[in-house]
Design an enzyme around this catalytic site. Sequence first.
Site, PDB file in Angstrom:
ATOM      1  CD  GLU A 190      -8.750   5.230  -1.494  1.00 18.12           C
ATOM      2  OE1 GLU A 190      -9.671   4.966  -0.717  1.00 18.12           O
ATOM      3  OE2 GLU A 190      -7.691   5.818  -1.149  1.00 18.12           O
ATOM      4  CG  ASP A 214      -4.384   5.973   0.993  1.00 20.27           C
ATOM      5  OD1 ASP A 214      -4.236   7.014   1.656  1.00 20.27           O
ATOM      6  OD2 ASP A 214      -5.359   5.211   1.105  1.00 20.27           O
ATOM      7  CG  ASP A 272      -2.241   0.681   1.040  1.00 22.66           C
ATOM      8  OD1 ASP A 272      -3.279   0.081   1.387  1.00 22.66           O
ATOM      9  OD2 ASP A 272      -2.226   1.805   0.491  1.00 22.66           O
ATOM     10  CG  HIS A 276      -9.035  -0.694   4.375  1.00 20.78           C
ATOM     11  ND1 HIS A 276      -8.792  -0.774   3.014  1.00 20.78           N
ATOM     12  CD2 HIS A 276      -8.631   0.527   4.750  1.00 20.78           C
ATOM     13  CE1 HIS A 276      -8.238   0.354   2.611  1.00 20.78           C
ATOM     14  NE2 HIS A 276      -8.137   1.169   3.648  1.00 20.78           N
ATOM     15  CG  ASP A 277     -11.316   2.938   3.579  1.00 20.86           C
ATOM     16  OD1 ASP A 277     -10.677   3.384   2.601  1.00 20.86           O
ATOM     17  OD2 ASP A 277     -10.843   2.855   4.737  1.00 20.86           O
TER      18      ASP A 277
HETATM   19  O1  TEU Z   1      -9.290   6.252   1.937  1.00 20.75           O
HETATM   20  C1  TEU Z   1      -9.694   7.442   1.347  1.00 20.75           C
HETATM   21  C2  TEU Z   1     -11.108   7.845   1.730  1.00 20.75           C
HETATM   22  O2  TEU Z   1     -11.638   8.780   1.282  1.00 20.75           O
HETATM   23  C3  TEU Z   1     -11.718   7.078   2.762  1.00 20.75           C
HETATM   24  O3  TEU Z   1     -10.935   7.419   3.809  1.00 20.75           O
HETATM   25  C4  TEU Z   1     -12.982   7.421   3.311  1.00 20.75           C
HETATM   26  O4  TEU Z   1     -12.990   6.660   4.437  1.00 20.75           O
HETATM   27  C5  TEU Z   1     -14.227   7.170   2.811  1.00 20.75           C
HETATM   28  O5  TEU Z   1     -15.067   7.330   3.892  1.00 20.75           O
HETATM   29  C6  TEU Z   1     -14.510   5.826   2.344  1.00 20.75           C
HETATM   30  O6  TEU Z   1     -15.891   5.637   2.446  1.00 20.75           O
HETATM   31  C7  TEU Z   1      -7.911   6.003   2.019  1.00 20.75           C
HETATM   32  C8  TEU Z   1      -7.700   4.726   2.815  1.00 20.75           C
HETATM   33  O7  TEU Z   1      -8.304   3.664   2.142  1.00 20.75           O
HETATM   34  C9  TEU Z   1      -8.298   4.960   4.180  1.00 20.75           C
HETATM   35  O8  TEU Z   1      -8.274   3.797   4.969  1.00 20.75           O
HETATM   36  C10 TEU Z   1      -7.511   6.058   4.855  1.00 20.75           C
HETATM   37  O9  TEU Z   1      -8.151   6.380   6.056  1.00 20.75           O
HETATM   38  C11 TEU Z   1      -7.458   7.300   3.977  1.00 20.75           C
HETATM   39  O10 TEU Z   1      -7.203   7.046   2.618  1.00 20.75           O
HETATM   40  C12 TEU Z   1      -6.329   8.194   4.441  1.00 20.75           C
HETATM   41  O11 TEU Z   1      -5.118   7.539   4.204  1.00 20.75           O
END
Ligand code: TEU
Length: 542
Positions: A241, A199, A98, A315-316
């Site tokens: 992403e 990310d 990542d 994971h989000d």
């Molecule tokens: O996620 C980007 C992002 O916009 C998400 O954080 C956000 O949570 C959204 O609510 C998703 O529904 C990336 C990573 O995947 C996330 O885990 C990190 O928190 C974020 O970037 C910051 O690094």
Amino acid sequence: MERKWWHDAVVYQIYPRSFQDSNGDGIGDLQGIIQRLDYLEKLGVDVVWLSPVYRSPNDDNGYDISDYQDIMEEFGTMADMEELIAKAAQHGIRIVMDLVVNHSSDEHPWFIEAKKSKDNPYRDFYIWRDPVDGHEPNDLTASFGGSAWEFDATTGQYYLHFFSKKQPDLNWENPKLRQAVYDMMNFWIDKGIAGFRMDVIDMIGKKPDEKITVNGPLLHDYIKEMHAKTFGPKDLLTVGETWSANEQIALQYTKPSNHELSMVFQLFFTQLDQYPDKGKFFTRELNVAGIKEIFDRWQVALNEQSWNALVWENHDLPRAISEYGDEGAYRIESAKMLAIMLYMLKGVPYIYQGQEIGMTNCPISDVSQIDDIESINAYRELTQSGQMTKQEALDAINKKGRDNARTPMQWDTSANGGFTTGTPWLHVNPNYQTINVKAALEDQDSIFYTYQKLIQIRKQKPVVVYGDYQMLTQTAPEVYAYTRSYQGQTLLVVANLSAKPQMINLPQYGKQKALLSNYAQGIIDLKAKPLKPYEAFVIEIK
Ligand code: TEU
Ligand code: CA
């Protein structure tokens, strides 16, 4: 299109904190992943994407990195990481890291140096601005709530952070910063990794003074430079992403002739139960028919010149069964339908840990049970602003909160689902008694074997990897039917996206046998085929 090793790859995402604990401290780790490589080989995946394993104070569970070239203490050592890369290769599995370079941790030496003084050599690794009339430079807001600007008394300036205060944004306009990132990426490439998941890569071209956060003017120049200086010559898998990328922008990132990325995630389906102008915690009835519209649009737009990334969970995101399927009577049928519908499309499949055994959301009853910074901040903001009552905010977090995806992996019926012999860092979903890997492997009709079969079909039939895609339009709005055709071979895929019985009429295909289905099938007469709730099947047209 030039053939790539990853064209027929299947990626499995691991959230290391929640996968397998090997030393009883209640936190998943690298040796725990090594212990489970046999299981991943049995599933048939070729690539493991590791959510961040780097040194981090875990303000955002590893997405706040304090040393990009060292391993988080809780997860193990660099030796463990090198062992994982080596042993995974012995199981035919490659490791994708990542890459979190939109921001670092505020405990990274770069930031510790940067905030010492305005003329510190690392100052320009970050984005600093003077106060305006004693306040924030502008009204940009952070993803986790509040202003995107944090005042630093040491030098009397604000620094930018689009995520938490402990995640200061890196200044990509600084060529020294960019080179430092490329050197770090090459450090990992030299260790034998197979690529990067990137990310919020759509944010690195930001122009905060003009309040441009995504798709900034120099974004694609930076990615082309990164391509040339790191993974480009090495034939690696890179996936971005990019929440802000529609089909056209996705093509810009992923057309091979642009020398940028292999693919980007399409995550628009996650907004089908949200309001266009409200945050993710304000939800409404799911627009089921919208699912096929979005996936069809991206298939049609990208298939000729580029490559799709096929994902339901990460994971989000809340668990797909809980969002788009049914946790109750049709948990198994809906889980299989979601897999059949998605993974027969053209593109690289991404499977998130636990998805292959049908794990679901895990509701909580008290705010103290929340771990995720985004949900904690949202609960405070939603309730303090009066937009929601405490119960409404809790319900919203139970529906959309990120902890739903982060509950420990459910391996068996032993304590804590076999995740740890200690106290798990986050609560285990109590349904592990029925939903767990051991039970799935012992049941030949389990969701696991549908995933295994879908991967086998993809490996055995080039039509799944390279076949032309065509949606069939003569279906009900909530029925998604499409064909894949290649060198005279055609697959027909039919999926009832709803809990309601439906009918499908495809007389042109007559009577056929199913290659795979989530309901027992005899000969299927497609002239008039009633579809049960969430019914789905794949047919090799004879
Ligand atoms: O996620 C980007 C992002 O916009 C998400 O954080 C956000 O949570 C959204 O609510 C998703 O529904 C990336 C990573 O995947 C996330 O885990 C990190 O928190 C974020 O970037 C910051 O690094
Ligand atoms: Ca551990």
